[in-house]
Design a protein around this motif. Structure first.
Motif, PDB file in Angstrom:
ATOM      1  N   VAL A  44      11.837   1.207   4.204  1.00 34.84           N
ATOM      2  CA  VAL A  44      11.257   2.541   4.083  1.00 34.84           C
ATOM      3  C   VAL A  44      12.373   3.484   3.643  1.00 34.84           C
ATOM      4  O   VAL A  44      13.505   3.054   3.432  1.00 34.84           O
ATOM      5  N   SER A  45      12.078   4.758   3.490  1.00 39.41           N
ATOM      6  CA  SER A  45      13.116   5.716   3.122  1.00 39.41           C
ATOM      7  C   SER A  45      13.430   6.607   4.318  1.00 39.41           C
ATOM      8  O   SER A  45      12.643   6.699   5.274  1.00 39.41           O
ATOM      9  N   GLN A  46      14.563   7.285   4.254  1.00 40.29           N
ATOM     10  CA  GLN A  46      14.878   8.240   5.315  1.00 40.29           C
ATOM     11  C   GLN A  46      13.818   9.336   5.366  1.00 40.29           C
ATOM     12  O   GLN A  46      13.444   9.810   6.446  1.00 40.29           O
ATOM     13  N   LEU A  47      13.304   9.707   4.187  1.00 45.82           N
ATOM     14  CA  LEU A  47      12.262  10.742   4.111  1.00 45.82           C
ATOM     15  C   LEU A  47      11.023  10.338   4.895  1.00 45.82           C
ATOM     16  O   LEU A  47      10.514  11.109   5.721  1.00 45.82           O
ATOM     17  N   THR A  48      10.521   9.124   4.663  1.00 45.47           N
ATOM     18  CA  THR A  48       9.295   8.713   5.351  1.00 45.47           C
ATOM     19  C   THR A  48       9.562   8.375   6.820  1.00 45.47           C
ATOM     20  O   THR A  48       8.726   8.646   7.679  1.00 45.47           O
ATOM     21  N   LEU A  49      10.730   7.829   7.113  1.00 44.21           N
ATOM     22  CA  LEU A  49      11.079   7.549   8.510  1.00 44.21           C
ATOM     23  C   LEU A  49      11.105   8.844   9.317  1.00 44.21           C
ATOM     24  O   LEU A  49      10.590   8.893  10.446  1.00 44.21           O
ATOM     25  N   ASP A  50      11.666   9.895   8.757  1.00 45.99           N
ATOM     26  CA  ASP A  50      11.728  11.162   9.476  1.00 45.99           C
ATOM     27  C   ASP A  50      10.337  11.727   9.730  1.00 45.99           C
ATOM     28  O   ASP A  50      10.056  12.272  10.812  1.00 45.99           O
ATOM     29  N   HIS A  51       9.440  11.607   8.752  1.00 50.05           N
ATOM     30  CA  HIS A  51       8.070  12.084   8.949  1.00 50.05           C
ATOM     31  C   HIS A  51       7.355  11.304  10.051  1.00 50.05           C
ATOM     32  O   HIS A  51       6.683  11.886  10.907  1.00 50.05           O
ATOM     33  N   VAL A  52       7.505   9.988  10.006  1.00 45.91           N
ATOM     34  CA  VAL A  52       6.837   9.158  11.013  1.00 45.91           C
ATOM     35  C   VAL A  52       7.426   9.413  12.396  1.00 45.91           C
ATOM     36  O   VAL A  52       6.685   9.513  13.393  1.00 45.91           O
ATOM     37  N   SER A  53       8.726   9.533  12.487  1.00 49.53           N
ATOM     38  CA  SER A  53       9.369   9.799  13.779  1.00 49.53           C
ATOM     39  C   SER A  53       8.869  11.105  14.379  1.00 49.53           C
ATOM     40  O   SER A  53       8.662  11.208  15.593  1.00 49.53           O
ATOM     41  N   GLU A  54       8.659  12.094  13.542  1.00 48.36           N
ATOM     42  CA  GLU A  54       8.307  13.435  14.001  1.00 48.36           C
ATOM     43  C   GLU A  54       6.808  13.620  14.208  1.00 48.36           C
ATOM     44  O   GLU A  54       6.380  14.324  15.123  1.00 48.36           O
ATOM     45  N   ARG A  55       5.978  12.973  13.383  1.00 47.36           N
ATOM     46  CA  ARG A  55       4.577  13.364  13.323  1.00 47.36           C
ATOM     47  C   ARG A  55       3.570  12.249  13.611  1.00 47.36           C
ATOM     48  O   ARG A  55       2.370  12.519  13.642  1.00 47.36           O
ATOM     49  N   VAL A  56       4.028  11.028  13.844  1.00 48.15           N
ATOM     50  CA  VAL A  56       3.114   9.905  14.068  1.00 48.15           C
ATOM     51  C   VAL A  56       3.209   9.446  15.521  1.00 48.15           C
ATOM     52  O   VAL A  56       4.306   9.353  16.091  1.00 48.15           O
ATOM     53  N   GLU A  57       2.062   9.175  16.100  1.00 51.52           N
ATOM     54  CA  GLU A  57       1.983   8.808  17.514  1.00 51.52           C
ATOM     55  C   GLU A  57       2.697   7.496  17.806  1.00 51.52           C
ATOM     56  O   GLU A  57       3.522   7.396  18.716  1.00 51.52           O
ATOM     57  N   GLU A  58       2.364   6.479  17.026  1.00 53.46           N
ATOM     58  CA  GLU A  58       2.917   5.138  17.243  1.00 53.46           C
ATOM     59  C   GLU A  58       2.605   4.297  16.010  1.00 53.46           C
ATOM     60  O   GLU A  58       1.631   4.555  15.294  1.00 53.46           O
ATOM     61  N   VAL A  59       3.436   3.294  15.761  1.00 56.01           N
ATOM     62  CA  VAL A  59       3.160   2.335  14.693  1.00 56.01           C
ATOM     63  C   VAL A  59       2.826   0.995  15.332  1.00 56.01           C
ATOM     64  O   VAL A  59       3.605   0.455  16.127  1.00 56.01           O
ATOM     65  N   LEU A  60       1.655   0.478  15.006  1.00 51.74           N
ATOM     66  CA  LEU A  60       1.168  -0.790  15.544  1.00 51.74           C
ATOM     67  C   LEU A  60       1.324  -1.882  14.489  1.00 51.74           C
ATOM     68  O   LEU A  60       1.204  -1.613  13.288  1.00 51.74           O
ATOM     69  N   VAL A  61       1.578  -3.095  14.932  1.00 54.36           N
ATOM     70  CA  VAL A  61       1.761  -4.231  14.025  1.00 54.36           C
ATOM     71  C   VAL A  61       0.746  -5.308  14.367  1.00 54.36           C
ATOM     72  O   VAL A  61       0.621  -5.705  15.531  1.00 54.36           O
ATOM     73  N   VAL A  62       0.012  -5.777  13.353  1.00 60.29           N
ATOM     74  CA  VAL A  62      -0.986  -6.830  13.544  1.00 60.29           C
ATOM     75  C   VAL A  62      -0.653  -8.005  12.639  1.00 60.29           C
ATOM     76  O   VAL A  62       0.131  -7.889  11.702  1.00 60.29           O
ATOM     77  N   SER A  63      -1.246  -9.134  12.921  1.00 58.90           N
ATOM     78  CA  SER A  63      -0.993 -10.329  12.124  1.00 58.90           C
ATOM     79  C   SER A  63      -1.742 -10.284  10.799  1.00 58.90           C
ATOM     80  O   SER A  63      -2.702  -9.518  10.621  1.00 58.90           O
ATOM     81  N   ASP A  64      -1.314 -11.118   9.854  1.00 57.16           N
ATOM     82  CA  ASP A  64      -2.060 -11.268   8.600  1.00 57.16           C
ATOM     83  C   ASP A  64      -3.487 -11.721   8.884  1.00 57.16           C
ATOM     84  O   ASP A  64      -4.441 -11.250   8.248  1.00 57.16           O
ATOM     85  N   ALA A  65      -3.626 -12.636   9.833  1.00 54.94           N
ATOM     86  CA  ALA A  65      -4.962 -13.132  10.173  1.00 54.94           C
ATOM     87  C   ALA A  65      -5.857 -12.000  10.663  1.00 54.94           C
ATOM     88  O   ALA A  65      -7.041 -11.913  10.304  1.00 54.94           O
ATOM     89  N   ALA A  66      -5.302 -11.107  11.474  1.00 54.32           N
ATOM     90  CA  ALA A  66      -6.083  -9.978  11.975  1.00 54.32           C
ATOM     91  C   ALA A  66      -6.461  -9.032  10.841  1.00 54.32           C
ATOM     92  O   ALA A  66      -7.554  -8.455  10.829  1.00 54.32           O
ATOM     93  N   ALA A  67      -5.557  -8.853   9.880  1.00 52.88           N
ATOM     94  CA  ALA A  67      -5.857  -7.991   8.736  1.00 52.88           C
ATOM     95  C   ALA A  67      -6.988  -8.567   7.895  1.00 52.88           C
ATOM     96  O   ALA A  67      -7.874  -7.848   7.421  1.00 52.88           O
ATOM     97  N   VAL A  68      -6.981  -9.882   7.711  1.00 52.25           N
ATOM     98  CA  VAL A  68      -8.056 -10.533   6.956  1.00 52.25           C
ATOM     99  C   VAL A  68      -9.380 -10.412   7.710  1.00 52.25           C
ATOM    100  O   VAL A  68     -10.423 -10.090   7.127  1.00 52.25           O
ATOM    101  N   ARG A  69      -9.332 -10.648   9.021  1.00 54.95           N
ATOM    102  CA  ARG A  69     -10.553 -10.502   9.820  1.00 54.95           C
ATOM    103  C   ARG A  69     -11.067  -9.059   9.746  1.00 54.95           C
ATOM    104  O   ARG A  69     -12.270  -8.813   9.649  1.00 54.95           O
ATOM    105  N   GLY A  70     -10.151  -8.100   9.740  1.00 56.92           N
ATOM    106  CA  GLY A  70     -10.545  -6.705   9.608  1.00 56.92           C
ATOM    107  C   GLY A  70     -11.197  -6.412   8.276  1.00 56.92           C
ATOM    108  O   GLY A  70     -12.141  -5.618   8.181  1.00 56.92           O
ATOM    109  N   THR A  71     -10.696  -7.046   7.218  1.00 54.92           N
ATOM    110  CA  THR A  71     -11.308  -6.891   5.895  1.00 54.92           C
ATOM    111  C   THR A  71     -12.742  -7.404   5.905  1.00 54.92           C
ATOM    112  O   THR A  71     -13.655  -6.767   5.349  1.00 54.92           O
ATOM    113  N   LEU A  72     -12.963  -8.541   6.540  1.00 55.61           N
ATOM    114  CA  LEU A  72     -14.314  -9.097   6.643  1.00 55.61           C
ATOM    115  C   LEU A  72     -15.203  -8.188   7.489  1.00 55.61           C
ATOM    116  O   LEU A  72     -16.384  -7.991   7.174  1.00 55.61           O
TER     117      LEU A  72
END
Length: 327
Positions: free
Chosen positions: A232-260
């Motif tokens: 990522v960039s320092q620009l986007t990291l600073d925005h996320v640090s300041e303004r985003v609640e949390e970053v969640l990570v899911v598996s590829d399998a979960a992303a595919v299931r979500g697409t379906l």
């Protein structure tokens, strides 16, 4: 700390790109609301020109170039959607474009970029693509960076500007993260809601940057090429640090299931970069409790039937848990 963009920056971007991009629909999803037992509203940015939110940033940047910058031609690096957007917008404005892509990108993305008139340069991997980008910029071409650019971030924020205006009751917004421009802009434009980022395992550059306190290089391994930024960039990291609640990570399998699930419940043909939001939605509900109204930014729909069928066979051969692990 980078200077963060403001709502005024987003309003300037909205004025400049008006007439060049689609004001995409914001719609309730009864199907997903029933599936998740909470109200869900979708921002259908996959209906944007070229099938993703990316033309917003591309138009804002290109329309602001000087004559000399236009004449030099623009260059962009992409895992798919940014390249499509730059090829399309540059072609529409009569600007020569070179798109650098890793060989892992879908063949259709390469074909569409070339059909729009762009010169496509392929590299073995995404890290190599960024290295070639640096060489071409050093040689005089004009950079159109996918996320390390205030103008691009501001223009991606117009997604949130529209969403907030049309769905003011939304309490929690879920946004996918590649390099972080979209979520940085949306979080700025949607100050009345909690904003949650979602990444896939092996494309978790923002999560690693947050842990390290600075952007760090990664070697992406996720199937979700449109989220697979090598950092990522320092620009986007600073925005996320300041303004985003949390970053969640899911598996590829979960992303595919979500697409379906998006296809079955919301009747939307989306790519796994958007499907990952569905997998993360239950984790958000677990964290914030009742009286929640979810908003999902359906960021893109550039997935082929062949690719999705292959991933479906790979990841759903055995029963898939409805509540996928999130960390």
């Amino acid at each position: 700390m980078s200077d963060l963009i403001s709502i005024d920056d987003i309003l300037v971007a909205a004025d400049r790109i008006a007439g060049h991009v689609v004001r995409t629909p914001t719609v309730p999803s009864p199907g997903l609301s029933g599936h998740l037992d909470a109200p869900v509203t979708l921002k259908l940015e996959l209906l944007q020109r070229t099938g993703s939110f990316k033309p917003r940033g591309a138009f804002h940047k290109l329309l602001g170039l000087s004559d000399a910058e236009r004449a030099a031609g623009v260059v962009a690096v992409s895992g798919g959607n940014h390249g499509l957007a730059v090829a399309d917008t540059a072609g529409a404005l009569g600007i020569a474009a070179t798109i650098v892509m890793p060989e892992s990108v879908p063949a259709r993305a390469v074909q569409l970029c070339r059909a729009a008139g762009a010169d496509v340069r392929l590299t073995p991997d995404m890290s190599g693509a960024f290295a070639l980008l640096d060489e071409l910029v050093a040689g005089g071409m004009t950079l159109l960076h996918p996320f390390d650019d205030r103008e691009v971030v501001a223009a991606q924020g117009t997604v949130g500007l529209e969403f907030a205006a049309e769905a003011p009751d939304v309490t929690d917004v879920l946004v996918s993260i590649g390099g972080g421009a979209l979520i940085s802009g949306v979080a700025t434009a949607f100050p009345g809601a909690r904003v949650w980022g979602v990444e896939t395992e092996g494309a978790d550059a923002m999560t690693r940057a947050l842990a390290a306190g600075a952007p760090v290089p990664i070697a992406p391994t996720s199937i979700v090429s449109t989220l697979s930024a090598p950092h990522v960039s320092q620009l986007t990291l600073d925005h996320v640090s300041e303004r985003v609640e949390e970053v969640l990570v899911v598996s590829d399998a979960a992303a595919v299931r979500g697409t379906l699930t998006l296809a079955e419940q919301a009747k939307v043909w989306a790519e796994p970069a958007a499907g990952c939001l569905v997998a993360a939605a239950r984790a958000v509900l677990d964290r914030v409790g009742p009286d929640v109204h979810l908003g999902l930014v359906v960021c893109g729909g550039n997935v082929t039937v062949e690719a999705l069928a292959g991933w479906t066979d790979r990841y759903t051969a055995t029963p898939f848990p409805d509540r996928a692990p999130v960390h």
